[in-house]
Design a protein around this motif. Sequence first.
Motif, PDB file in Angstrom:
ATOM      1  N   MET A   1     -30.246  11.505   9.162  1.00  0.00           N
ATOM      2  CA  MET A   1     -31.073  12.383   9.981  1.00  0.00           C
ATOM      3  C   MET A   1     -30.490  12.425  11.386  1.00  0.00           C
ATOM      4  O   MET A   1     -30.242  11.391  12.005  1.00  0.00           O
ATOM      5  CB  MET A   1     -32.510  11.863  10.040  1.00  0.00           C
ATOM      6  CG  MET A   1     -33.439  12.721  10.899  1.00  0.00           C
ATOM      7  SD  MET A   1     -35.091  11.990  11.051  1.00  0.00           S
ATOM      8  CE  MET A   1     -34.742  10.593  12.129  1.00  0.00           C
TER       9      MET A   1
ATOM     10  N   ILE B   1     -30.473   2.982  12.793  1.00  0.00           N
ATOM     11  CA  ILE B   1     -30.434   4.021  13.823  1.00  0.00           C
ATOM     12  C   ILE B   1     -29.157   3.837  14.639  1.00  0.00           C
ATOM     13  O   ILE B   1     -28.913   2.754  15.172  1.00  0.00           O
ATOM     14  CB  ILE B   1     -31.664   3.951  14.758  1.00  0.00           C
ATOM     15  CG1 ILE B   1     -32.971   4.074  13.954  1.00  0.00           C
ATOM     16  CG2 ILE B   1     -31.589   5.016  15.830  1.00  0.00           C
ATOM     17  CD1 ILE B   1     -33.690   2.763  13.768  1.00  0.00           C
TER      18      ILE B   1
ATOM     19  N   LEU C   1     -39.239   6.745  18.022  1.00  0.00           N
ATOM     20  CA  LEU C   1     -39.409   6.625  16.573  1.00  0.00           C
ATOM     21  C   LEU C   1     -40.663   5.852  16.186  1.00  0.00           C
ATOM     22  O   LEU C   1     -40.951   5.701  14.990  1.00  0.00           O
ATOM     23  CB  LEU C   1     -38.174   5.942  15.968  1.00  0.00           C
ATOM     24  CG  LEU C   1     -36.881   6.768  16.004  1.00  0.00           C
ATOM     25  CD1 LEU C   1     -35.685   5.903  15.642  1.00  0.00           C
ATOM     26  CD2 LEU C   1     -36.985   7.961  15.062  1.00  0.00           C
TER      27      LEU C   1
ATOM     28  N   SER D   1     -37.115   5.449   5.471  1.00  0.00           N
ATOM     29  CA  SER D   1     -37.913   5.428   6.687  1.00  0.00           C
ATOM     30  C   SER D   1     -38.788   4.187   6.787  1.00  0.00           C
ATOM     31  O   SER D   1     -39.213   3.804   7.876  1.00  0.00           O
ATOM     32  CB  SER D   1     -38.793   6.680   6.770  1.00  0.00           C
ATOM     33  OG  SER D   1     -39.655   6.752   5.643  1.00  0.00           O
ATOM     34  N   ASP D   2     -39.063   3.543   5.649  1.00  0.00           N
ATOM     35  CA  ASP D   2     -39.887   2.337   5.673  1.00  0.00           C
ATOM     36  C   ASP D   2     -39.049   1.058   5.635  1.00  0.00           C
ATOM     37  O   ASP D   2     -39.572  -0.042   5.487  1.00  0.00           O
ATOM     38  CB  ASP D   2     -40.882   2.331   4.509  1.00  0.00           C
ATOM     39  CG  ASP D   2     -40.192   2.375   3.149  1.00  0.00           C
ATOM     40  OD1 ASP D   2     -38.964   2.624   3.099  1.00  0.00           O
ATOM     41  OD2 ASP D   2     -40.878   2.155   2.132  1.00  0.00           O
TER      42      ASP D   2
ATOM     43  N   PRO E   1     -35.978  -1.894  10.483  1.00  0.00           N
ATOM     44  CA  PRO E   1     -35.140  -1.109  11.394  1.00  0.00           C
ATOM     45  C   PRO E   1     -34.050  -1.928  12.103  1.00  0.00           C
ATOM     46  O   PRO E   1     -34.269  -3.062  12.528  1.00  0.00           O
ATOM     47  CB  PRO E   1     -36.152  -0.565  12.410  1.00  0.00           C
ATOM     48  CG  PRO E   1     -37.264  -1.565  12.404  1.00  0.00           C
ATOM     49  CD  PRO E   1     -37.339  -2.114  11.013  1.00  0.00           C
TER      50      PRO E   1
ATOM     51  N   CYS F   1     -30.149   8.578  11.883  1.00  0.00           N
ATOM     52  CA  CYS F   1     -30.880   7.596  11.082  1.00  0.00           C
ATOM     53  C   CYS F   1     -30.324   7.574   9.665  1.00  0.00           C
ATOM     54  O   CYS F   1     -30.092   8.627   9.072  1.00  0.00           O
ATOM     55  CB  CYS F   1     -32.372   7.915  11.039  1.00  0.00           C
ATOM     56  SG  CYS F   1     -33.254   7.515  12.550  1.00  0.00           S
TER      57      CYS F   1
ATOM     58  N   ARG G   1     -33.282   0.508   7.494  1.00  0.00           N
ATOM     59  CA  ARG G   1     -33.338   1.764   8.236  1.00  0.00           C
ATOM     60  C   ARG G   1     -32.458   1.585   9.475  1.00  0.00           C
ATOM     61  O   ARG G   1     -32.780   0.810  10.374  1.00  0.00           O
ATOM     62  CB  ARG G   1     -34.772   2.081   8.655  1.00  0.00           C
ATOM     63  CG  ARG G   1     -34.932   3.368   9.447  1.00  0.00           C
ATOM     64  CD  ARG G   1     -36.363   3.497   9.960  1.00  0.00           C
ATOM     65  NE  ARG G   1     -36.604   4.785  10.579  1.00  0.00           N
ATOM     66  CZ  ARG G   1     -37.721   5.100  11.224  1.00  0.00           C
ATOM     67  NH1 ARG G   1     -38.695   4.190  11.349  1.00  0.00           N
ATOM     68  NH2 ARG G   1     -37.875   6.295  11.759  1.00  0.00           N
TER      69      ARG G   1
END
Length: 301
Positions: free
Chosen positions: A26, A78, A113, A45-46, A49, A41, A76
């Motif tokens: 993303m 970033i 986020l 999403s879960d 991070p 990303c 996840r």
Amino acid sequence: MALSTQTTRSAKGGAARARTAPVAIMHEYFDWHGHAMAFECFGPSDGSPILLMNGLLLDSLVNRVLARRLAVDGYRVILLDLLGHGASDRPVHATMNRIDFYGDQAVACLDHLGIERAVVGGVSLGAIATLHATVKYPERVRAQILEMPVMERSTIFAALLLVPLVLSTQYLRPVVRGFTGVMRRLPRPRKEVAASVMNAMSNSPEQIASVLHGILVGPVVPPYPDRKRITQPSLVIGHKGDWLHNLEDAHALTRQLPDARFIEARSILELRTKPDRLYPEIVGFLRAVEAQEAGASKGAV
């Protein structure tokens, strides 16, 4: 959102079976003091991070190999382009291009986020920015991944390298502009780390001067007493034969941080070109952090 396919080995390495899975990418932006900040990303999403930052004048491409592998393992990830780098805004004034401000940008990305706490890390400049973020916002950082930290032993060589670059962008600007213009027109290789280096060499002289000037006038690494107070689990990665990323700096930082482990890479490029040896160490560190937090949570009940 784009999909790519990544093949990786399990964290146990060796003869472990390879796994292939689609990895979602993303691309998005957020505002930081009126500047557009770009990030990518990877993974669910879960997932737990992890935020990683680029090295000096590089971009998020430099961390994509690691990001894809971590995403396949459920994290996840970033990848933040620091101000003045990659797809983020590139102001031509040095005011905002300070390393401590880069730490602020990492936390601002987490805010955007809606992430309360994350593992934060980066390579070279990104590693130092991580230290600043942890010192200033300790409640937001679960753990640190610090690759090629630049500290006291590296600063003399860093000055010898960066000051001539700043001067050349000021007094040899037509020459630099001609070189960067040629670099922008060249096709990019498939190796993302090589593409990131070429992107760095494609910046205009004004953009290069802005970043380098900001780094030189602002604080470089947090002071020793502040580093000693960092309690987050930390993984420090260093390698031999590099004056800019002095191996002794990596060892010194490992000793200074109360909860740190060290792994030695074989070269500056190993994690990005032949990551199979180092990757299980990184995942092992992340799982140890999770186990430590789980144990602390049970003890508190």
